[in-house]
Design a protein around this motif. Structure first.
Motif, PDB file in Angstrom:
ATOM      1  N   PHE A  56       1.526   3.174  58.364  1.00 34.52           N
ATOM      2  CA  PHE A  56       0.893   3.347  57.057  1.00 34.52           C
ATOM      3  C   PHE A  56      -0.497   2.736  57.048  1.00 34.52           C
ATOM      4  N   ASN A  57      -0.600   1.565  57.695  1.00 40.28           N
ATOM      5  CA  ASN A  57      -1.892   0.888  57.702  1.00 40.28           C
ATOM      6  C   ASN A  57      -2.935   1.725  58.446  1.00 40.28           C
ATOM      7  N   LYS A  58      -2.508   2.326  59.566  1.00 42.07           N
ATOM      8  CA  LYS A  58      -3.475   3.057  60.391  1.00 42.07           C
ATOM      9  C   LYS A  58      -3.831   4.405  59.769  1.00 42.07           C
ATOM     10  N   TYR A  59      -2.832   5.141  59.301  1.00 44.37           N
ATOM     11  CA  TYR A  59      -3.110   6.520  58.883  1.00 44.37           C
ATOM     12  C   TYR A  59      -3.415   6.637  57.396  1.00 44.37           C
ATOM     13  N   ALA A  60      -2.675   5.894  56.554  1.00 42.36           N
ATOM     14  CA  ALA A  60      -2.825   6.115  55.118  1.00 42.36           C
ATOM     15  C   ALA A  60      -3.861   5.189  54.493  1.00 42.36           C
ATOM     16  N   TRP A  61      -3.901   3.909  54.890  1.00 38.83           N
ATOM     17  CA  TRP A  61      -4.795   2.943  54.254  1.00 38.83           C
ATOM     18  C   TRP A  61      -5.589   2.205  55.319  1.00 38.83           C
ATOM     19  N   PRO A  62      -6.461   2.912  56.045  1.00 40.82           N
ATOM     20  CA  PRO A  62      -7.131   2.276  57.184  1.00 40.82           C
ATOM     21  C   PRO A  62      -8.055   1.129  56.792  1.00 40.82           C
ATOM     22  N   GLY A  63      -8.508   1.084  55.539  1.00 37.43           N
ATOM     23  CA  GLY A  63      -9.457   0.035  55.160  1.00 37.43           C
ATOM     24  C   GLY A  63      -8.820  -1.317  54.946  1.00 37.43           C
ATOM     25  N   LYS A  64      -7.498  -1.341  54.656  1.00 32.80           N
ATOM     26  CA  LYS A  64      -6.870  -2.604  54.259  1.00 32.80           C
ATOM     27  C   LYS A  64      -6.055  -3.176  55.413  1.00 32.80           C
ATOM     28  N   MET A  65      -5.956  -4.491  55.437  1.00 29.41           N
ATOM     29  CA  MET A  65      -5.240  -5.135  56.539  1.00 29.41           C
ATOM     30  C   MET A  65      -3.838  -5.601  56.125  1.00 29.41           C
ATOM     31  N   ASP A  66      -3.432  -5.316  54.884  1.00 33.13           N
ATOM     32  CA  ASP A  66      -2.157  -5.848  54.378  1.00 33.13           C
ATOM     33  C   ASP A  66      -0.991  -5.544  55.304  1.00 33.13           C
ATOM     34  N   GLY A  67      -0.914  -4.306  55.778  1.00 35.56           N
ATOM     35  CA  GLY A  67       0.217  -3.892  56.597  1.00 35.56           C
ATOM     36  C   GLY A  67       0.304  -4.667  57.891  1.00 35.56           C
ATOM     37  N   LEU A  68      -0.861  -4.856  58.536  1.00 36.14           N
ATOM     38  CA  LEU A  68      -0.859  -5.591  59.808  1.00 36.14           C
ATOM     39  C   LEU A  68      -0.387  -7.024  59.605  1.00 36.14           C
ATOM     40  N   PHE A  69      -0.893  -7.672  58.531  1.00 38.23           N
ATOM     41  CA  PHE A  69      -0.489  -9.055  58.282  1.00 38.23           C
ATOM     42  C   PHE A  69       0.997  -9.141  57.988  1.00 38.23           C
ATOM     43  N   PHE A  70       1.476  -8.176  57.210  1.00 40.12           N
ATOM     44  CA  PHE A  70       2.900  -8.162  56.876  1.00 40.12           C
ATOM     45  C   PHE A  70       3.727  -8.097  58.164  1.00 40.12           C
ATOM     46  N   THR A  71       3.278  -7.262  59.124  1.00 41.68           N
ATOM     47  CA  THR A  71       4.001  -7.131  60.386  1.00 41.68           C
ATOM     48  C   THR A  71       4.100  -8.462  61.110  1.00 41.68           C
ATOM     49  N   LEU A  72       2.960  -9.190  61.133  1.00 44.34           N
ATOM     50  CA  LEU A  72       2.978 -10.498  61.811  1.00 44.34           C
ATOM     51  C   LEU A  72       4.021 -11.413  61.186  1.00 44.34           C
ATOM     52  N   PHE A  73       4.054 -11.416  59.837  1.00 41.29           N
ATOM     53  CA  PHE A  73       5.016 -12.295  59.157  1.00 41.29           C
ATOM     54  C   PHE A  73       6.446 -11.847  59.424  1.00 41.29           C
ATOM     55  N   ILE A  74       6.672 -10.521  59.490  1.00 41.02           N
ATOM     56  CA  ILE A  74       8.035 -10.042  59.759  1.00 41.02           C
ATOM     57  C   ILE A  74       8.489 -10.511  61.130  1.00 41.02           C
ATOM     58  N   ILE A  75       7.587 -10.438  62.125  1.00 39.66           N
ATOM     59  CA  ILE A  75       7.967 -10.855  63.479  1.00 39.66           C
ATOM     60  C   ILE A  75       8.359 -12.326  63.483  1.00 39.66           C
ATOM     61  N   ALA A  76       7.555 -13.147  62.788  1.00 39.16           N
ATOM     62  CA  ALA A  76       7.843 -14.586  62.757  1.00 39.16           C
ATOM     63  C   ALA A  76       9.169 -14.859  62.054  1.00 39.16           C
ATOM     64  N   ALA A  77       9.365 -14.214  60.897  1.00 37.36           N
ATOM     65  CA  ALA A  77      10.595 -14.467  60.137  1.00 37.36           C
ATOM     66  C   ALA A  77      11.805 -13.958  60.907  1.00 37.36           C
ATOM     67  N   ALA A  78      11.641 -12.821  61.621  1.00 36.38           N
ATOM     68  CA  ALA A  78      12.765 -12.282  62.383  1.00 36.38           C
ATOM     69  C   ALA A  78      13.164 -13.244  63.490  1.00 36.38           C
ATOM     70  N   ALA A  79      12.163 -13.897  64.107  1.00 37.85           N
ATOM     71  CA  ALA A  79      12.472 -14.873  65.156  1.00 37.85           C
ATOM     72  C   ALA A  79      13.277 -16.031  64.580  1.00 37.85           C
ATOM     73  N   ALA A  80      12.846 -16.524  63.396  1.00 40.25           N
ATOM     74  CA  ALA A  80      13.569 -17.636  62.770  1.00 40.25           C
ATOM     75  C   ALA A  80      14.998 -17.228  62.445  1.00 40.25           C
ATOM     76  N   GLU A  81      15.123 -16.022  61.907  1.00 38.35           N
ATOM     77  CA  GLU A  81      16.438 -15.528  61.526  1.00 38.35           C
ATOM     78  C   GLU A  81      17.345 -15.418  62.754  1.00 38.35           C
ATOM     79  N   ALA A  82      16.778 -14.868  63.852  1.00 33.27           N
ATOM     80  CA  ALA A  82      17.580 -14.690  65.066  1.00 33.27           C
ATOM     81  C   ALA A  82      18.017 -16.044  65.614  1.00 33.27           C
ATOM     82  N   ALA A  83      17.105 -17.033  65.577  1.00 33.95           N
ATOM     83  CA  ALA A  83      17.457 -18.360  66.096  1.00 33.95           C
ATOM     84  C   ALA A  83      18.630 -18.932  65.327  1.00 33.95           C
ATOM     85  N   LEU A  84      18.541 -18.848  63.990  1.00 35.90           N
ATOM     86  CA  LEU A  84      19.612 -19.392  63.161  1.00 35.90           C
ATOM     87  C   LEU A  84      20.917 -18.632  63.382  1.00 35.90           C
ATOM     88  N   ALA A  85      20.798 -17.293  63.447  1.00 37.32           N
ATOM     89  CA  ALA A  85      22.005 -16.487  63.617  1.00 37.32           C
ATOM     90  C   ALA A  85      22.675 -16.804  64.943  1.00 37.32           C
TER      91      ALA A  85
END
Lengths: 466, 104
Positions: free
Chosen positions: B51-80
Motif C-alpha cells: 500500500f505504501n509503495k503503490y497507493a500512498w507513495p508520498g507517506k512513510m506511515d506504512g513502512l514505519f508500521f512494518t518496522l514496529f510489527i517486526i519488533a512486536a512480533a519478535a517480542a511476542e514470539a519470545a514470550l510465546a
C-alpha cells in the motif's frame, strides 16, 4: 508546568513506579511486606494523581491525546489497580517474585493508559501489545502448576492471533485511506466493501479481548488457570479498558459505519448474553463461574454501545465503574476462600454465613449488584445501558436483554442460597480476613451502594462524555 | 510480462494471511501454530509495504508500521516460546490436545 508533564501524568507516574521497583529488585534486604506496603502507597498516590482532571490536549503530533473523559477512565483503572494490590495481599506476601509480578502488571497498565490515550492506529497497536503480552506472562506466574501453564498458552496464542487479525484490518484501512491518525481517519473512511471488511477485522480483534461470544472460548480457561489476582486483573481492569477503547473507536473514529456496526453489535450482544448465561448455570468452579458471568456482563455493555454516541459512552463508563466494585468484591471473597483453604468450588460457599458473616454479606452485595437487583448500583448501571440501547428503538432487543437478566438471577441467587440457606456438613471453620482485605471489601461495598444512589456521578460522566 | 502491481501484491499477502489462519486452526503443534501467527503478521507487513509503495507513495506511515510489527512480533514470539517451554516441562509435549485439563 509543561503540557507534557500534565497530560501524561498517569503514564509518567506508572513508569516511575516501575523504575522504583526495578531498583528495589537490584538491592537486597527488603522483605515482601515492606515492598508490598511501598507499592500500595505508590499506587494510592497514582490514583490521586490520575484523579486530577486536566484540560484536553494532544502530544507528539496527535499520537497521544487526553481529555476529561480519558482522565476519568484512567482514574477508574488506577483505583481498581490500587484495590487489587490491597485485596490480594495474602497471596502477594507468599509469592516469591513480588517485584517481578508488579513490574509485569504495571507494564500492562502502562499499555492500557496509552491505549486509552491513543490518537493513532500505530499507537493503538503498540499499546495493545504492551497491555496484553505481560498478562500472558502473569497467567503463567505459578510455574509449577499445570493449569497455569495451560492458561498462559491459551492466552498468548489467542491474543497473538487476535493481534494479527486486528493488524490486517488496520492495513486495509491504511490502504483505503492512506492515514493512520484518528482525526483524519474519521473524515476519510466511508462505507464500501474493502473498508467494511477492515471494520469486521478490527471489531473481531476487540471482541477477542473483550471475550464477546464467538471469540470467548479462551476466557474461562485462562481465568480458571491463572492465579486469582491475575484473574481479577484480567476480568476487571483489562476488560474495563477494552470496553472504553472499543466505545471510543466506534463513536469517534468509525462513526461513519454506524449503520453497519449497529446490527453487528445487536446480534453479538444477544449471543454474548445468552451463551454467557447458559454456560454460567452449569459451572461448579467459582472462577469459571465468574468468567461466564463477566461474559454475560459484556453482552450488556455491547447493548449500551448500540445507542447514541453520548449515551453509549456515558452508560458504558458508568457501568464499568460499578462493575469494577462489584466484580472485584466477588473476586476478593473467592480469593480469600481459595487462598486459605484451596477451595475453588462453589461448594466452598456452602453455609458461609455461619462461618464468616462479613464475607457472606459482602459476597451477597456483590452478587446482587452483578445481577442488577435495585438497591445495588448494578441495577442503575444496567438501566442506563439498556436505556441507551433503547434509543435505537428496537423494543424486542431490550426485552430480550431484560429477559436475560432474569436468567442470570437463577445462577446468581444460587450462590446466595448456598451461603445463607444451606448448612455446611463440615465443622464450621472461621475464615480469617486480614485488615487490608476487609478495607478493600468495605470500599467495594460502599462503591456498590453509593455510586447508584448519588445521581451526580452519572450526571458528571454524562456531561464530560458529550 | 508486466511488472507486478498492487493487485499481485495484495493477492500474495491475502493468500498468506488465510494460509496462516488455516494453519492456526488445523495444526496441533504449538510451534507450528506460532509459525502460522508469524505468517499472518508477515502478510500484514507485505500489505503495508504494498500500500505504501503503490497507493500512498508520498507517506512513510506504512513502512514505519512494518518496522514496529517486526519488533512486536519478535517480542511476542519470545514470550510465546518461553511459555511453550514451560508447558513442555509440565506436560512433556507441545501438542495442544495434551493441554486439556480445563474444558467448557
Amino acid at each position: 508546568m509543561p503540557d507534557f508533564l500534565l497530560l501524561m501524568k498517569s503514564e509518567l507516574m506508572i513508569t516511575l513506579i516501575i523504575f522504583i521497583l526495578l531498583i528495589i529488585k537490584l538491592g537486597k534486604g527488603l522483605r515482601n511486606e515492606q515492598i508490598l506496603t511501598l507499592i500500595q502507597v505508590l499506587l494510592l498516590v497514582n490514583t490521586a494523581i490520575a484523579a486530577i482532571i486536566t484540560e484536553p490536549g494532544k502530544l507528539f503530533g496527535e499520537m497521544f491525546q487526553s481529555n476529561s473523559l480519558i482522565c476519568l477512565q484512567k482514574t477508574f483503572i488506577s483505583l481498581a489497580l490500587y484495590l487489587v494490590s490491597l485485596a490480594f495481599s495474602g497471596w502477594f506476601r507468599k509469592t516469591e517474585h513480588l517485584t517481578e509480578f508488579f513490574v509485569l502488571m504495571l507494564s500492562s497498565v502502562l499499555g492500557m493508559y496509552f491505549l486509552l490515550s491513543a490518537g493513532n492506529l500505530l499507537m493503538l497497536f503498540l499499546s495493545l501489545e504492551l497491555s496484553t503480552l505481560p498478562v500472558a506472562a502473569l497467567a503463567n506466574f505459578e510455574l509449577e502448576k499445570k493449569k497455569s501453564a495451560e492458561a498462559a498458552m491459551k492466552m498468548i496464542l489467542s491474543s497473538a492471533f487476535s493481534t494479527g487479525i486486528m493488524l490486517f484490518g488496520i492495513s486495509l484501512f491504511y490502504g483505503a485511506t492512506g492515514t493512520l491518525e484518528f482525526v483524519q481517519l474519521a473524515g476519510a473512511v466511508h462505507i464500501n466493501n474493502l473498508q467494511l471488511m477492515a471494520l469486521v477485522f478490527l471489531i473481531s480483534a476487540f471482541a477477542f479481548k473483550l471475550s464477546v461470544v464467538p471469540f470467548h472460548l479462551w476466557t474461562a480457561d485462562v481465568y480458571q488457570g491463572s492465579p486469582t489476582p491475575v484473574t481479577a486483573f484480567l476480568s476487571v481492569i483489562s476488560k474495563a479498558t477494552m470496553a472504553f477503547v472499543l466505545a471510543a473507536l466506534l463513536f469517534k473514529v468509525l462513526a461513519v459505519f454506524e449503520p453497519a456496526w449497529h446490527w453487528l453489535l445487536v446480534w453479538l450482544s444477544l449471543a454474548t448474553m445468552l451463551i454467557g448465561n447458559l454456560f454460567a448455570i452449569r459451572q461448579t468452579n467459582i472462577k469459571r463461574f465468574l468468567a461466564f458471568s463477566s461474559i454475560a456482563q459484556v453482552g450488556f455493555i455491547l447493548a449500551g454501545m448500540t445507542g447514541t454516541a453520548v449515551s453509549g459512552t456515558a452508560s458504558v463508563s458508568f457501568f464499568i465503574l460499578v462493575y469494577i466494585f462489584s466484580n472485584l468484591a466477588a473476586f476478593v471473597v473467592a480469593g480469600i476462600l481459595s487462598d486459605q483453604f484451596q477451595v475453588e468450588d462453589l461448594e466452598g460457599f456452602r453455609g458461609l454465613r455461619k462461618k464468616n458473616p462479613f464475607l457472606a454479606w459482602m459476597m451477597a452485595l456483590a452478587v446482587f449488584s452483578l445481577a442488577g437487583i435495585p438497591p445495588a448500583a448494578g441495577f442503575f448501571g444496567k438501566i442506563f445501558l439498556l436505556g441507551s440501547g433503547a434509543y435505537s428503538g428496537h423494543v424486542w432487543f431490550i426485552l430480550l436483554a431484560a429477559l436475560n437478566m432474569v436468567v442470570s438471577l437463577y445462577y446468581y441467587l444460587k450462590i446466595i442460597r448456598l451461603m445463607f440457606m444451606e448448612e455446611s456438613a463440615a465443622d464450621p471453620v472461621i475464615y480469617s480476613v486480614s485488615r487490608s482485605e476487609k478495607f478493600t471489601l468495605v470500599i467495594c461495598a460502599s462503591g456498590i451502594v453509593f455510586t447508584g444512589v448519588f445521581s451526580w456521578i452519572y450526571d458528571y460522566i454524562y456531561r464530560i462524555s458529550s | 510480462m508486466n511488472n507486478p502491481g498492487l493487485y499481485h501484491m495484495l493477492f500474495v499477502s491475502t493468500a498468506l494471511f488465510f494460509i496462516g489462519v488455516y494453519g492456526f486452526f488445523t495444526r496441533r503443534n504449538l510451534i507450528t501454530m506460532l509459525m502460522s501467527i508469524e505468517l499472518i503478521l508477515n502478510s500484514v507487513c507485505l500489505n503495508f509495504i504494498a500500500f505504501n509503495k503503490y497507493a500512498w507513495p508520498g507517506k512513510m506511515d506504512g513502512l514505519f508500521f512494518t518496522l514496529f510489527i517486526i519488533a512486536a512480533a519478535a517480542a511476542e514470539a519470545a514470550l510465546a516460546i518461553a511459555i511453550i517451554i514451560n508447558l513442555y516441562r509440565s506436560h512433556n509435549t507441545i501438542d495442544v490436545n495434551a493441554a486439556e485439563e480445563m474444558k467448557y
